[in-house]
Design a protein around this motif. Sequence first.
Motif, PDB file in Angstrom:
ATOM      1  N   LYS A 112       0.756  -1.296   0.024  1.00 23.82           N
ATOM      2  CA  LYS A 112      -0.128   0.212   0.038  1.00 23.82           C
ATOM      3  C   LYS A 112       0.797   1.243  -0.076  1.00 23.82           C
ATOM      4  CE  LYS A 112      -2.223   1.119   3.679  1.00 23.82           C
ATOM      5  NZ  LYS A 112      -3.174   1.087   5.064  1.00 23.82           N
ATOM      6  N   GLN A 113       0.781   2.191  -0.931  1.00 28.68           N
ATOM      7  CA  GLN A 113       1.369   3.289  -0.937  1.00 28.68           C
ATOM      8  C   GLN A 113       0.299   4.460  -0.735  1.00 28.68           C
ATOM      9  OE1 GLN A 113       2.922   2.635  -5.279  1.00 28.68           O
ATOM     10  NE2 GLN A 113       4.898   2.956  -4.062  1.00 28.68           N
ATOM     11  N   THR A 114       1.213   5.498  -0.108  1.00 29.57           N
ATOM     12  CA  THR A 114       0.243   6.875   0.108  1.00 29.57           C
ATOM     13  C   THR A 114       0.559   7.793  -1.275  1.00 29.57           C
ATOM     14  OG1 THR A 114       2.367   8.199   0.666  1.00 29.57           O
ATOM     15  CG2 THR A 114       0.964   6.919   2.552  1.00 29.57           C
ATOM     16  N   ARG A 115      -0.344   8.716  -1.510  1.00 32.62           N
ATOM     17  CA  ARG A 115      -0.063   9.457  -2.756  1.00 32.62           C
ATOM     18  C   ARG A 115       1.276  10.007  -2.954  1.00 32.62           C
ATOM     19  NH1 ARG A 115      -0.698  15.355  -3.059  1.00 32.62           N
ATOM     20  NH2 ARG A 115      -0.775  15.921  -5.123  1.00 32.62           N
ATOM     21  N   GLN A 116       1.723  10.345  -1.688  1.00 34.40           N
ATOM     22  CA  GLN A 116       3.091  10.915  -2.144  1.00 34.40           C
ATOM     23  C   GLN A 116       4.170   9.775  -2.232  1.00 34.40           C
ATOM     24  OE1 GLN A 116       3.962  14.378  -1.892  1.00 34.40           O
ATOM     25  NE2 GLN A 116       5.620  13.630  -3.026  1.00 34.40           N
ATOM     26  N   GLU A 117       4.064   8.585  -1.711  1.00 30.94           N
ATOM     27  CA  GLU A 117       5.075   7.457  -2.033  1.00 30.94           C
ATOM     28  C   GLU A 117       4.752   7.290  -3.483  1.00 30.94           C
ATOM     29  OE1 GLU A 117       5.243   5.595   2.448  1.00 30.94           O
ATOM     30  OE2 GLU A 117       3.541   4.924   1.087  1.00 30.94           O
ATOM     31  N   TYR A 118       3.576   7.039  -3.805  1.00 34.35           N
ATOM     32  CA  TYR A 118       3.427   6.645  -5.372  1.00 34.35           C
ATOM     33  C   TYR A 118       4.094   7.852  -6.233  1.00 34.35           C
ATOM     34  CZ  TYR A 118       1.081   5.679  -9.815  1.00 34.35           C
ATOM     35  OH  TYR A 118       0.983   5.472 -11.039  1.00 34.35           O
ATOM     36  N   MET A 119       3.750   8.993  -5.865  1.00 33.44           N
ATOM     37  CA  MET A 119       4.493  10.017  -6.762  1.00 33.44           C
ATOM     38  C   MET A 119       5.848  10.157  -6.946  1.00 33.44           C
ATOM     39  SD  MET A 119       1.629  13.279  -5.999  1.00 33.44           S
ATOM     40  CE  MET A 119       2.436  14.311  -7.058  1.00 33.44           C
ATOM     41  N   ASP A 120       6.404   9.925  -5.435  1.00 29.70           N
ATOM     42  CA  ASP A 120       7.791   9.795  -5.639  1.00 29.70           C
ATOM     43  C   ASP A 120       8.375   8.613  -6.648  1.00 29.70           C
ATOM     44  OD1 ASP A 120       7.969  12.070  -4.018  1.00 29.70           O
ATOM     45  OD2 ASP A 120       7.960  10.608  -1.986  1.00 29.70           O
ATOM     46  N   ALA A 121       7.921   7.634  -6.515  1.00 28.10           N
ATOM     47  CA  ALA A 121       8.244   6.404  -7.247  1.00 28.10           C
ATOM     48  C   ALA A 121       7.822   6.392  -8.851  1.00 28.10           C
ATOM     49  CB  ALA A 121       7.409   5.165  -6.783  1.00 28.10           C
ATOM     50  N   ASN A 122       6.734   7.515  -9.083  1.00 29.59           N
ATOM     51  CA  ASN A 122       6.385   7.485 -10.594  1.00 29.59           C
ATOM     52  C   ASN A 122       6.509   8.668 -11.090  1.00 29.59           C
ATOM     53  OD1 ASN A 122       4.965   4.609 -11.127  1.00 29.59           O
ATOM     54  ND2 ASN A 122       4.633   5.219  -8.884  1.00 29.59           N
ATOM     55  N   ASP A 123       7.731   9.438 -10.978  1.00 29.13           N
ATOM     56  CA  ASP A 123       7.844  10.722 -11.663  1.00 29.13           C
ATOM     57  C   ASP A 123       6.659  11.819 -11.427  1.00 29.13           C
ATOM     58  OD1 ASP A 123      10.255   9.686 -12.808  1.00 29.13           O
ATOM     59  OD2 ASP A 123       9.518   8.863 -14.367  1.00 29.13           O
ATOM     60  N   GLY A 124       6.081  11.784 -10.107  1.00 34.77           N
ATOM     61  CA  GLY A 124       5.121  12.946  -9.910  1.00 34.77           C
ATOM     62  C   GLY A 124       3.818  12.529 -10.381  1.00 34.77           C
ATOM     63  N   GLN A 125       3.485  11.329 -11.195  1.00 34.88           N
ATOM     64  CA  GLN A 125       2.340  11.189 -11.445  1.00 34.88           C
ATOM     65  C   GLN A 125       1.208  10.982 -10.428  1.00 34.88           C
ATOM     66  OE1 GLN A 125       0.988   6.950 -12.674  1.00 34.88           O
ATOM     67  NE2 GLN A 125       0.256   8.019 -14.817  1.00 34.88           N
ATOM     68  N   GLU A 126       0.037  11.643 -10.471  1.00 29.80           N
ATOM     69  CA  GLU A 126      -0.879  11.373  -9.522  1.00 29.80           C
ATOM     70  C   GLU A 126      -1.583  10.202  -9.585  1.00 29.80           C
ATOM     71  OE1 GLU A 126      -2.004  13.385  -7.266  1.00 29.80           O
ATOM     72  OE2 GLU A 126      -1.242  15.612  -7.434  1.00 29.80           O
ATOM     73  N   PRO A 127      -2.211   9.559  -8.571  1.00 28.16           N
ATOM     74  CA  PRO A 127      -2.722   8.334  -8.477  1.00 28.16           C
ATOM     75  C   PRO A 127      -4.196   8.168  -9.395  1.00 28.16           C
ATOM     76  CG  PRO A 127      -2.125   8.635  -6.240  1.00 28.16           C
ATOM     77  CD  PRO A 127      -1.771  10.001  -7.140  1.00 28.16           C
ATOM     78  N   TYR A 128      -4.735   9.228  -9.465  1.00 29.80           N
ATOM     79  CA  TYR A 128      -5.972   9.412 -10.212  1.00 29.80           C
ATOM     80  C   TYR A 128      -5.848   9.222 -11.753  1.00 29.80           C
ATOM     81  CZ  TYR A 128      -5.109  14.315 -10.631  1.00 29.80           C
ATOM     82  OH  TYR A 128      -4.749  15.706 -10.675  1.00 29.80           O
ATOM     83  N   LEU A 129      -4.332   9.361 -12.007  1.00 30.27           N
ATOM     84  CA  LEU A 129      -4.079   9.105 -13.400  1.00 30.27           C
ATOM     85  C   LEU A 129      -3.661   7.933 -13.948  1.00 30.27           C
ATOM     86  CD1 LEU A 129      -2.412  12.552 -14.311  1.00 30.27           C
ATOM     87  CD2 LEU A 129      -4.690  11.887 -14.950  1.00 30.27           C
ATOM     88  N   ILE A 130      -3.723   6.873 -12.960  1.00 28.50           N
ATOM     89  CA  ILE A 130      -3.324   5.412 -13.092  1.00 28.50           C
ATOM     90  C   ILE A 130      -4.224   4.833 -14.225  1.00 28.50           C
ATOM     91  CG2 ILE A 130      -3.361   3.066 -12.437  1.00 28.50           C
ATOM     92  CD1 ILE A 130      -2.174   4.273  -9.673  1.00 28.50           C
ATOM     93  N   ASP A 131      -3.766   4.194 -15.204  1.00 28.57           N
ATOM     94  CA  ASP A 131      -4.711   3.823 -16.611  1.00 28.57           C
ATOM     95  C   ASP A 131      -5.020   2.314 -16.139  1.00 28.57           C
ATOM     96  OD1 ASP A 131      -5.502   2.571 -18.742  1.00 28.57           O
ATOM     97  OD2 ASP A 131      -4.063   3.958 -19.988  1.00 28.57           O
TER      98      ASP A 131
END
Length: 265
Positions: free
Chosen positions: A95-114
Motif C-alpha cells: 500500500k502506497q500513500t499518494r506521496q509515496e506513489y508520486m515519488d516512485a512514478n515521476d510525480g504522476q498522480e494516483p488518479y491518472l493511473i490507467d
Amino acid sequence: MEKKTDKNLYTVIFAVVMVLVVGSLLAFTASSLKPAISENERIEKQQNILYAMGYNQNEETTIEFISTDKVAEMFKTKVKDQLVLEYQDGKIISKQTRQEYMDANDGQEPYLIDVKKQQAEAKKGNPRKLPLFIGENEGKTYYVAPIYGKGLWDAIWGFIAVDEDMIVRGTFFDHAGETPGLGANIKQRYFMDDFYGEHLLTSNGVFKGINVAKGNNDPKNERKTDYKVDALAGATITGDGVSAMIKADMGLYVPYFKNLKNETN
C-alpha cells in the motif's frame, strides 16, 4: 516529350516529402496540445471522482459536474487521502500513500493511473495497482474506486463510491461509443442513481457484485440486497458490461475492506 513529374522517382520523392511534412506537423501539434490534454484529463478525473462522492451541481434530472474553475480546490479539500494498493493472487501485497506513489512514478498522480493498462499487467501475471480515493461528504466517509470494462461497441468505465461496508454511495459511468438512446444511457441519472444503496457484499462478507438485470421487477429499485438494478431497454450487452466490470474490478478491493473492518473492530 515526357515531363519530369511523370517519372516514378518524382512521385516517390513527393510522397516522402509529404510524409515528412505532415508527420512533422502532427508531431508538433501533438506536442503543443499535450499540456492542454493533460489538464483536461486531470479536470475530468477529479470531476468524476467528486461526482461519485455526491459533489456535483445537479438539477432534478441533469448531470452537472463541479465547475472547472473550482474542481481542483474542491478535490484537494474533499478527498482526504489517496492510496495505491498493489494486488496479486487475491491479496493486497503493498500500500502506497499518494506521496509515496508520486515519488516512485515521476510525480504522476494516483488518479491518472490507467486502469486498462493495470488490467493488462494482471493478465501477464504481474501485480496490479488499484487506486483508491478516500473522502468525506456530510460527515460520512466515501471510498471511491475506478473501474473499466467493455460495452457493446467500445470501452466503458466509471467510478464507484462505497462506504466501509462496501455499500454503494454513488456512481459515475461513461462510455466511448455506446448507442445513443440505448447503451449510452449508462451515464443518465436514472440509471446511475439506481445503484445508490446497493450492497456488494453478503452479510457473511462474500462479494456478489451488482447485476444489471432484465425482468428485475423492482422499478423503484427498493430491494438493496438483491445485487441487481434494472436493465436499460435495448442495451443488454452494455448492461452486461457494466455488471462485469463491477464484479471484476470492485471485487479486487474486498481484501482492503476486510482489513479495514478488522482494524476498526
